[in-house]
Design an enzyme around this catalytic site. Sequence first.
Site, PDB file in Angstrom:
ATOM      1  N   LYS A  84      -3.604 122.262  48.053  1.00 41.79           N
ATOM      2  CA  LYS A  84      -3.354 121.108  48.914  1.00 41.79           C
ATOM      3  C   LYS A  84      -3.095 119.829  48.130  1.00 41.79           C
ATOM      4  O   LYS A  84      -2.227 119.031  48.495  1.00 41.79           O
ATOM      5  CB  LYS A  84      -4.520 120.931  49.890  1.00 41.79           C
ATOM      6  CG  LYS A  84      -4.634 122.043  50.919  1.00 41.79           C
ATOM      7  CD  LYS A  84      -5.771 121.776  51.892  1.00 41.79           C
ATOM      8  CE  LYS A  84      -5.835 122.819  52.992  1.00 41.79           C
ATOM      9  NZ  LYS A  84      -6.188 124.148  52.492  1.00 41.79           N
TER      10      LYS A  84
ATOM     11  N   LYS B 121     -12.201 118.563  52.640  1.00 39.89           N
ATOM     12  CA  LYS B 121     -11.400 119.776  52.787  1.00 39.89           C
ATOM     13  C   LYS B 121     -11.200 120.453  51.431  1.00 39.89           C
ATOM     14  O   LYS B 121     -10.909 119.797  50.436  1.00 39.89           O
ATOM     15  CB  LYS B 121     -10.036 119.404  53.380  1.00 39.89           C
ATOM     16  CG  LYS B 121      -9.147 120.576  53.748  1.00 39.89           C
ATOM     17  CD  LYS B 121      -7.774 120.097  54.211  1.00 39.89           C
ATOM     18  CE  LYS B 121      -7.826 119.214  55.412  1.00 39.89           C
ATOM     19  NZ  LYS B 121      -6.440 118.875  55.880  1.00 39.89           N
TER      20      LYS B 121
ATOM     21  N   GLY C 232      -7.241 128.437  57.619  1.00 40.59           N
ATOM     22  CA  GLY C 232      -8.001 129.020  58.712  1.00 40.59           C
ATOM     23  C   GLY C 232      -9.270 128.272  59.042  1.00 40.59           C
ATOM     24  O   GLY C 232     -10.209 128.822  59.613  1.00 40.59           O
ATOM     25  N   GLY C 233      -9.318 126.980  58.672  1.00 38.04           N
ATOM     26  CA  GLY C 233     -10.495 126.190  58.989  1.00 38.04           C
ATOM     27  C   GLY C 233     -11.645 126.357  58.022  1.00 38.04           C
ATOM     28  O   GLY C 233     -12.697 125.728  58.184  1.00 38.04           O
TER      29      GLY C 233
ATOM     30  N   HIS D  23      -1.773 118.854  66.524  1.00 38.52           N
ATOM     31  CA  HIS D  23      -1.344 119.717  65.426  1.00 38.52           C
ATOM     32  C   HIS D  23       0.081 120.162  65.756  1.00 38.52           C
ATOM     33  O   HIS D  23       0.296 121.021  66.614  1.00 38.52           O
ATOM     34  CB  HIS D  23      -2.280 120.925  65.323  1.00 38.52           C
ATOM     35  CG  HIS D  23      -1.965 121.849  64.184  1.00 38.52           C
ATOM     36  ND1 HIS D  23      -2.937 122.415  63.397  1.00 38.52           N
ATOM     37  CD2 HIS D  23      -0.800 122.308  63.694  1.00 38.52           C
ATOM     38  CE1 HIS D  23      -2.377 123.191  62.485  1.00 38.52           C
ATOM     39  NE2 HIS D  23      -1.078 123.138  62.649  1.00 38.52           N
TER      40      HIS D  23
ATOM     41  N   HIS E  30     -11.259 125.792  64.552  1.00 32.33           N
ATOM     42  CA  HIS E  30     -10.143 125.366  63.692  1.00 32.33           C
ATOM     43  C   HIS E  30      -9.030 126.410  63.636  1.00 32.33           C
ATOM     44  O   HIS E  30      -8.206 126.382  62.721  1.00 32.33           O
ATOM     45  CB  HIS E  30     -10.619 125.045  62.270  1.00 32.33           C
ATOM     46  CG  HIS E  30     -11.577 123.898  62.197  1.00 32.33           C
ATOM     47  ND1 HIS E  30     -11.210 122.606  62.491  1.00 32.33           N
ATOM     48  CD2 HIS E  30     -12.888 123.870  61.876  1.00 32.33           C
ATOM     49  CE1 HIS E  30     -12.263 121.815  62.338  1.00 32.33           C
ATOM     50  NE2 HIS E  30     -13.289 122.554  61.975  1.00 32.33           N
TER      51      HIS E  30
ATOM     52  N   GLU F  74       3.329 121.872  58.446  1.00 32.55           N
ATOM     53  CA  GLU F  74       2.370 121.460  59.465  1.00 32.55           C
ATOM     54  C   GLU F  74       2.043 119.982  59.312  1.00 32.55           C
ATOM     55  O   GLU F  74       1.814 119.494  58.212  1.00 32.55           O
ATOM     56  CB  GLU F  74       1.102 122.311  59.369  1.00 32.55           C
ATOM     57  CG  GLU F  74       1.387 123.803  59.487  1.00 32.55           C
ATOM     58  CD  GLU F  74       0.155 124.624  59.787  1.00 32.55           C
ATOM     59  OE1 GLU F  74      -0.950 124.048  59.865  1.00 32.55           O
ATOM     60  OE2 GLU F  74       0.291 125.846  59.970  1.00 32.55           O
TER      61      GLU F  74
ATOM     62  N   ARG G  59       5.239 131.409  54.683  1.00 34.48           N
ATOM     63  CA  ARG G  59       5.382 132.742  55.268  1.00 34.48           C
ATOM     64  C   ARG G  59       5.823 132.586  56.721  1.00 34.48           C
ATOM     65  O   ARG G  59       5.953 131.473  57.226  1.00 34.48           O
ATOM     66  CB  ARG G  59       4.051 133.490  55.225  1.00 34.48           C
ATOM     67  CG  ARG G  59       2.909 132.668  55.850  1.00 34.48           C
ATOM     68  CD  ARG G  59       1.620 133.447  55.966  1.00 34.48           C
ATOM     69  NE  ARG G  59       0.479 132.617  56.299  1.00 34.48           N
ATOM     70  CZ  ARG G  59       0.184 132.168  57.502  1.00 34.48           C
ATOM     71  NH1 ARG G  59       0.976 132.441  58.521  1.00 34.48           N
ATOM     72  NH2 ARG G  59      -0.896 131.424  57.703  1.00 34.48           N
TER      73      ARG G  59
END
Length: 710
Positions: A152, A194, A200-201, A244, A271, A311, A328
Amino acid sequence: MQLIISILLNPFPLLKSHRHWLWTLGIVRYASTGNGRIEKVLIANRGEIACRVMRTAKRMGVRSVAVYSEADKNSMHVAMADEAYHIGPAASQQSYLNMEKIIQVAKSAAVQAIHPGYGFLSENTEFAEWCKKENIIFIGPPSSAIRDMGIKSTSKSIMSAAGVPIIEGYHGEEQSDQRLMEEAKIIGFPVMVKAVRGGGGKGMRIARSEAEFFDQLESARREARKSFNDDVMLIEKFVDRPRHVEVQVFGDHYGNAVYLFERDCSVQRRHQKIIEEAPGPGISAEVRKRLGEAAVRAAKAVSYVGAGTVEFIMDAKDDFYFMEMNTRLQVEHPVTEMVTGTDLVEWQLRVAAGEKLPLMQDELSVQGHAFEARIYAEDPDTDFMPGAGPLLHLSTPAPDTFTRIETGVRQGDDVSVHYDPMIAKLVVWGEDRTAALSKLKYCLRQYNIVGLSTNVDFLLSLATHPEFEAGNVHTDFIPQHCNDLFPAKKPLSREVLCQAALGHILQERTQTNTFRAQSHDPFSPFASSNGRRLNVVYIRNLTLQDGENKVDVAVEYNHDGTYNVQIDGQVFHVFGELIQEPHATYLSCSINGMVSRPKLVITDNSLHLFSKEGSAQVNSPVAKYLTGIDTFVSQGGAVAPMTGTIEKVFVKEGDLVQIGDPLMVMIAMKMEHTIRAPKAGVIEKVLFKEGSQANRHAALVTFVEEEDSK
């Protein structure tokens, strides 16, 4: 002429360019980079995404190769494939994540390409590089793009340099508690803590104040270490109740990249997404264009090839910020396909083989609206706890041009404890959001499952919520409307209890009559079909159970075949019949003149009723004189009382058995059921072996009755 007729018969989606239709029909081909045409592809995945890829591959004339674990040897994706190879035990680390084994299969099967689906190895840099080394096409982006977007902090730096809006935050290497606290203060609370890896949260926590920051930081680190073996964290400004919104992008080997518009995936639990739609509700054409162009800049910044998703977090003012890029195909890609008239898996296969993008940006448009509802084996009332078990009954709405059922399971299959508990994705399209939402509600009411807990009723409650209908969605939608979405459970209505009592009596009568007919005994005490018969008195007392609540019901049998059902002193005049249709049983009944026709599914002593209001389960006692009917004779043999696995077989052809002798042991719903001989006789044929699956009412053995064998 055929092209014109096809468009007239199927005007959706109305695309701007005839080139798309020619390309889809295979009339137009583009130059290749030299990779060559893909004639055989291995799908390194399982379940619904493996089946999804295979459907497109078959339509294109591409042979498909499946891999499967021990738990999936009888699965739908294995049955669909042209070839299938066993790759290990049920545990994914020893099967679907076993890169070496999958590469070995790919080489043995002589495939040109591997499609990783999503999850498992789909975003694994090492696997993508291994495929390249073995001269196997990895149907995905370059490994460098996977690597850059998988971290990230790295991805945000690249996005910032490319002019993609990023949310304010700290992505530095200094990871001391004090430094992270200082950065959080500069950003301003609340902040999101984060993990730099994963998704996936996992490894995500919200620190709403300085006082709770260290506790949330340590909690996020622990989860990140467990999930990703990496506890490096980043700190970002937390946007309260954001949307989102994600954009589907696609690139080719020639530097072309397009966006196929946005999807709103705001409504989530734990999430994780639960329902998605395209296009995003309330998003203007101007914002849509800005979103798409930002997503294309993101794709081009990492020389992206294939399908990807960028996203974004969007605030109440429609300002948006880069969150991450999924390198993907996404679970929710069908809603994009429905509103753009594309097949993204076909795009993947063609681009991977070296063809150019089939459509450029000015040839793409949005037509109508689409929803995807993820149907999971989970219990919404226990914080969406995932479950597993057999699909004893599974019926779905009929697929058509505007309704898709994306699944990898069938009735009788097990939802395994080893993998994701998603049963299916229900995807619908309508001319606008209102029409699509109506279609979604209608189809959810037709999605009937027995055997394990699911979220179908919750999805229906969500889809009918006024704020969802209005498009007022955000990531805290479920917590905000918790009281509406999780109301206190109400006792079953009198109508449902009457339906359950009638269904129980009619089913019992059917079993009794079947037993009488198969016993060939005209003097059977069960021969009478009216209310005045042995063990079934003129006034019958039943105890129906709704969860923990028990309801006493008195049923009076009338001479005309109707019933008076008394519940808590109130009397209802009830009559009806069971109607057997090819794939379902319906209870046609009248209650005080009100006619209804719910679907009826009976498993052991449970009655499951499905109607437009939702589903209900009512447990009822089994009459003592019917307890042996689970093993009643069917065409000279014994039948399975329910869907299950044959654990033991005690007999073989030619064996002489007496009434009550054990024939087999069946495992169903984690319980053993001993199947016993209903009469004396000689075993003629054993129809199932140990370890095989038998459906409810399937004949298990046939035999010649003792008097006939002499």
